[in-house]
Design a protein around this motif. Structure first.
Motif: not given
Length: 217
Positions: A71-73, A75, A100, A102-103
């Motif tokens: 998810s972080a990558e 975004e 959280d 992000a992963q």
């Protein structure tokens, strides 16, 4: 051939005269109107060169492929392309999205990869937790509920003070329809006695007291 000096002088004057006449002729051939127009302060000036053609608007960027990325990558790839925040949600209807995430991995994306992305595009991502495979469709349940077992029909309880209905008395198995007993001894030997009226083997001969039951004594 020897030429006197006077002859050479006259020839030089002739050449000079011819050259002067040619110069006057050339000056007379100029267009006086053009000369006057050029001399005027408001005379025509050279037209400026045509402005360069306006450059065509550049095409909007295209949507990158986010499926399988964290998810972080994902975004980070989308944020420079759009002005709206990226919307993230859980790919499963019965699994809430962690604060959280992000992963979490991207399972589904909107718009699809390679689609044009104007700045006001709304980008959505459906995510699955690490170690959880993506569902076949967005919004599916990770743990579908089992079908409820069929309800059993309740057995009515006996009402206090109300007598139970009498149990049906067992009846003797009927014999063949065409059986005929000569006497009650034969009927008893066959296990058919007593014989009620309507049962195979009953006869008025065997029912001496005419009570509807033969061989009852």
């Amino acid at each position: 051939m020897f030429q006197p000096s006077g002859y050479r002088a006259r020839r030089g004057f002739a050449v000079v005269a011819i050259a002067g006449a040619l110069a006057l002729t050339a000056v007379g051939c100029e267009d006086p109107a053009a000369s006057k127009t050029a001399d005027k302060p408001g005379g025509p000036v050279a037209s400026p060169s045509a402005p360069a053609a306006a450059s065509a608007p550049s095409a909007p960027p295209t949507m990158p492929s986010l499926i399988g990325r964290k998810s972080a990558e994902a975004e980070a790839l989308v944020k420079p392309l759009v002005s709206k925040p990226v919307e993230a949600r859980s790919a499963f209807s019965d699994v809430p999205l962690a604060a959280d995430h992000a992963q979490w991995a991207v399972c589904f994306q909107t718009p699809a990869a390679a689609s044009p992305v104007p700045p006001d595009t709304s980008v959505e991502m459906s995510l699955a937790a690490p170690g959880t495979p993506c569902p076949e469709r967005a919004g599916a349940a990770l743990h579908p509920a089992k079908a409820p077992a069929p309800a059993k029909t309740p057995v009515p309880a006996a009402t206090p003070g109300k007598p139970k209905p009498p149990a049906a008395s067992p009846t003797a198995a009927p014999g063949p329809k065409d059986v005929v007993y000569k006497n009650c001894a034969e009927a008893r030997a066959a296990g058919a006695a007593p014989i009620r009226r309507g049962q195979p083997g009953y006869s008025r001969t065997l029912d001496r007291d005419n009570d509807g039951i033969a061989c009852d004594t």
